[in-house]
Design a protein around this motif. Structure first.
Motif, short mmCIF file in Angstrom:
data_model
loop_
_atom_site.label_atom_id
_atom_site.label_comp_id
_atom_site.label_asym_id
_atom_site.label_seq_id
_atom_site.Cartn_x
_atom_site.Cartn_y
_atom_site.Cartn_z
N GLU A 24 3.61 7.21 -9.34
CA GLU A 24 3.75 6.26 -8.24
C GLU A 24 3.52 4.83 -8.73
OE1 GLU A 24 1.39 5.68 -4.11
OE2 GLU A 24 2.10 7.72 -4.55
N ALA A 265 6.52 0.22 1.66
CA ALA A 265 6.20 1.40 0.85
C ALA A 265 4.78 1.33 0.31
CB ALA A 265 7.21 1.53 -0.29
N GLY A 268 2.37 1.98 3.18
CA GLY A 268 2.29 3.40 3.49
C GLY A 268 1.54 4.18 2.43
N SER A 419 6.66 7.38 8.55
CA SER A 419 7.22 7.82 7.27
C SER A 419 8.74 7.76 7.29
CB SER A 419 6.76 9.25 6.96
OG SER A 419 5.36 9.30 6.79
N ARG A 422 9.85 4.05 7.14
CA ARG A 422 9.71 3.43 5.81
C ARG A 422 10.78 3.94 4.85
NH1 ARG A 422 4.05 4.29 6.77
NH2 ARG A 422 4.16 6.18 5.48
N LEU A 423 11.14 5.20 4.96
CA LEU A 423 12.18 5.75 4.09
C LEU A 423 13.57 5.33 4.56
CD1 LEU A 423 12.76 7.52 1.65
CD2 LEU A 423 12.72 9.52 3.15
N GLU A 649 8.24 5.96 -1.61
CA GLU A 649 7.94 6.40 -0.26
C GLU A 649 7.95 7.93 -0.16
OE1 GLU A 649 6.74 6.82 3.31
OE2 GLU A 649 6.74 4.88 2.28
N THR A 652 4.77 9.23 -1.56
CA THR A 652 3.69 9.00 -0.59
C THR A 652 3.72 10.05 0.51
OG1 THR A 652 3.73 6.63 -1.03
CG2 THR A 652 2.75 7.34 1.04
#
Length: 766
Positions: A24, A265, A268, A419, A422-423, A649, A652
């Motif tokens: 990440e 991202a 999150g 989620s 954000r994606l 993302e 995450t």
């Protein structure tokens, strides 16, 4: 006072977190580097597009207005106009065709006795005109490049015995040479302009904002019949900027969008990590860490990632940017020599790092609010009860892992929607980028659909009459149609500028317009217009417009809007028959050739140029998409950056799903589910999140892309209607890649969590 033990503890925590989330962290660094590189290249392209012309205009003391007039026009009246600070000329002009190394170009010979003080050519090679060499000329640099000419070369004038010698090459702030559209500029001594057809006068204004008013006053003083064409400094600047400004806008838009996506991202990722480390954060608080120190742990860690990526991008752009092939490399090379280069090189990365730091700080602030005593998590998460559709699916004996995975993906409501959102953002930008790529492909592969139905423009030197020229052109079996045409400059109402009035084709054989609105011009006095002209005249389809050609008014009914890439869309097109109603003696000045499928324009051009002993001048029609070729590499790079952000993302979301599912492992094992089924639940949940984001990204990205591309088309004068959406197959491939990628990324961590020892699972849920 700073305690070294706190510092060591902070560093140990950061090091431990880095080891746990190495992938990440790497993706965050790479994504930041890509974003900063995009923004720096956008800055370079803006500087490249604007500053060179402005620098040339300032050094040359360029004229804000150039008027092509009849020889009888009194230029002395213009010097007395309010707002005119100085006048260039009048210079006698002659239209001619010159040739060098087998290449022909239409030019304007401008009789210039001395080096002008206004609109001064800036020599880049050779010397200025010398009376001792009466046939010497100086070429404008874009014309010299087209002819591959340099000082000392000899130019011929086809059809005559005259020759001209190139004495020098110079930059100018006037519109550059464009084959078949804009003649090249050649400065010559007055004695070399043997058959002048008119004269040109330049006006330098005290206030450039008064350009339209100055043009109006100049036309009024000289008389509309004496003014043939008007060009302004705004038009010259827009042509000089060309595709560079568009590239800069694309890079800047996607760079800012990617920066926002990266900020979300990171936010999150930190929020998910906080939920997974509540006990650790409570321990830090219990041993004496203040809320500020906890916030700084996360803030400094992610600022370090962002700083590393930003510095790497700045160093690579500065060191290797000028070596990028094509326009991007040229832009970086020019930008590095501009005064604001150092400031931009520091400000852009700093701004990106500060934005990421702001989003990090908002998420890290929640970590500082974690209480020293850990709060036991509820036995069952809110929204964990099976919904009616889920119970129905289980009753239909659908696979339990599939049903529970879908339920898990959307049971958290707020977290699940966050989620997905954000994606969705990077996927929206990827869809927009793919739409830009598809539109470029359309411009290249189907130019007839964007206002370029013909491939070649042919002009004759007068040795053949129109019927003879048409016979030669239609005699080639590769020519599908030859449309006769003329183009004249027409004064717009208010006399603030000129537009291009084109008469192409006949009513019997109409020109194939690329219509975006309305219908084709079929009857008398009917015409179609480009978006640039409609904007200039504040007109709409259905209006009647009046313009002046010389001393003759021309009134036309606009029945359609055509996609018009020439002359910034400031073009009105009718049939040649309509123009002949005002001037029965009007003869075709050129022919537009539509070739048969499979014919090579360059081979046809070579054959026609040699078919009539060199009396025909043949040029390929310029496609504006040719200057946008670097955009493909830009779009590919931006898609890669956005994919990295989406990958962050996804990681995450997977980490959060695995940690939140740890408490369910015991229950799932108790009801007899195998580790493989438990793994499938997490994989299905992640895949559902990716599928929802892909659907939302496609649904939002397609209309957004169309609006952005059409807005760019409208601002450039071409007009709305050029946007092309990606094929359904490509969109399906994007969605499939997102879902399969999410499933592949989730498989390993989900499998590890499902196969953990019972003691580890009990510890995790304690």
């Amino acid at each position: 006072m700073l305690d070294l033990r706190d510092v060591r503890a902070t560093l140990r925590w950061a090091h431990s977190d880095l080891r746990t989330h190495r992938g990440e962290a790497l993706f965050l660094v790479l994504a930041t580097a890509g974003i900063v590189a995009s923004l720096l290249l956008a800055t370079a392209l803006f500087g490249y597009a604007t500053n060179p012309w402005e620098r040339t205009f300032a050094e040359a003391r360029g004229a804000h207005v150039w008027l092509h007039t009849a020889r009888s026009a009194d230029a002395g009246k213009l010097a007395r106009l309010d707002g005119v600070s100085s006048v260039a000329g009048p210079y006698r002009t002659e239209s001619a065709t010159v040739a060098a190394r087998g290449t022909r170009a239409a030019v304007e010979l401008r009789g210039t006795p001395d080096l002008p003080s206004v609109g001064r050519p800036l020599l880049t090679a050779g010397r200025w005109l010398d009376p001792a060499a009466p046939d010497g000329v100086v070429l404008e640099s874009s014309l010299a490049r087209a002819l591959l000419a340099e000082p000392g070369d000899t130019l011929t004038l086809p059809g005559t015995a005259r020759t001209l010698t190139v004495e020098g090459v110079a930059d100018s702030a006037e519109p550059p040479y464009r084959p078949g559209e804009q003649p090249g500029l050649v400065w010559a001594l007055p004695s070399a302009v043997r058959t002048p057809a008119g004269q040109v006068i330049g006006l330098r204004l005290g206030d450039p904002a008064d350009t339209d008013y100055a043009v109006q006053r100049a036309v009024t003083v000289l008389g509309a019949g004496a003014v043939g064409e008007v060009s302004t400094w705004q038009q010259a600047r827009a042509e000089a900027q060309g595709a560079g400004r568009l590239l800069g806008q694309v890079l800047g838009l996607f760079g800012l969008g990617a920066l926002i996506a990266a900020g979300f991202a990171v936010h999150g990722a930190i929020a998910t990590r906080i939920r997974g480390h509540l006990r650790d954060l409570s321990v830090l608080k219990a041993i004496g860490f203040t809320p500020g120190q906890v916030v700084r742990i996360f803030l400094l860690q992610h600022l370090a990632y962002a700083l590393l990526g930003a510095v790497a991008a700045a160093a690579l752009t500065e060191g290797l940017g000028s070596r990028i092939p094509g326009r991007l490399g040229d832009a970086v090379g020019v930008w590095q020599g501009l005064p604001g280069h150092t400031l931009a090189l520091c400000a852009v990365p700093a701004g990106a790092v500060l934005f990421i730091g702001l989003t990090t700080g908002l998420a890290a602030w929640r970590a500082g609010r974690v209480p020293p005593v850990p709060v036991p998590r509820p036995a069952a998460p809110g929204g964990g009860r099976l919904t009616g559709p889920a119970r129905l699916a289980l009753g239909l004996r659908l696979p339990a892992a599939l049903v529970l995975g879908c339920h898990k993906a959307f049971a958290g409501r707020g977290r699940s929607l966050a989620s997905v959102a954000r994606l969705t953002l990077p996927l929206v930008l990827i869809v927009v980028a793919l739409s830009a790529w598809t539109t470029l492909d359309r411009l290249h592969s189907s130019p007839e659909r964007v206002g370029l139905p013909t491939a070649l423009t042919v002009r004759s030197d007068g040795a053949l009459d129109p019927s003879g020229v048409r016979t030669v052109l239609t005699g080639d079996p590769r020519v599908g149609a030859a449309y006769p045409g003329v183009e004249v400059a027409a004064l717009v109402p208010g006399q603030t500028g000129t537009i291009a009035l084109r008469g192409i084709g006949t009513r019997a054989e109409p020109y194939p317009y690329a219509l975006a609105e309305g219908r084709a011009a079929r009857g008398p006095d009917e015409a179609v217009a480009g978006q640039g002209l409609l904007d200039l005249l504040h007109a709409r389809v259905g209006d009647w417009v009046r313009m002046t050609v010389g001393d003759r008014p021309q009134i036309l009914h606009i029945v359609g809007r055509a996609l018009e890439p020439r002359n910034a869309g400031r073009v009105v097109t009718t049939s040649l028959d309509t123009l002949r109603e005002n001037d029965p003696q009007l003869a075709p000045a050129f022919y537009e050739l539509r070739l048969r499928p499979g014919a090579d324009p360059h081979r046809v051009a070579a054959a026609l140029a040699s078919a009539d002993r060199g009396h025909l001048e043949v040029h390929p029609v310029t496609n504006p998409a040719d200057g946008l070729s670097p955009l493909r590499g830009v779009v590919a790079g931006l898609i890669a950056v956005l994919a990295l952000i989406g990958l962050v993302e996804l990681l995450t979301a997977i980490g959060g799903s695995v940690r939140e599912g740890e408490r369910d492992v015991l229950a799932l094992r108790a009801i007899g589910m195998s580790p493989r089924q438990i793994t499938a639940i997490t994989v299905t949940a992640t895949s559902c999140t990716a599928l929802a984001a892909a659907v939302a990204g496609t649904a939002l990205g397609l209309p957004l892309a169309r609006r952005l591309i059409d807005a760019q088309g409208g601002s450039s004068g071409i007009g709305a209607g050029i946007a092309q959406s990606p094929s359904p197959g490509l969109l399906l491939l994007l969605g499939t890649a997102a879902v399969l990628g999410a499933a592949a990324l989730a498989t390993l961590p989900a499998s590890r969590a499902a196969r953990r020892r019972l003691a580890d699972t009990l510890s995790a849920v304690a």
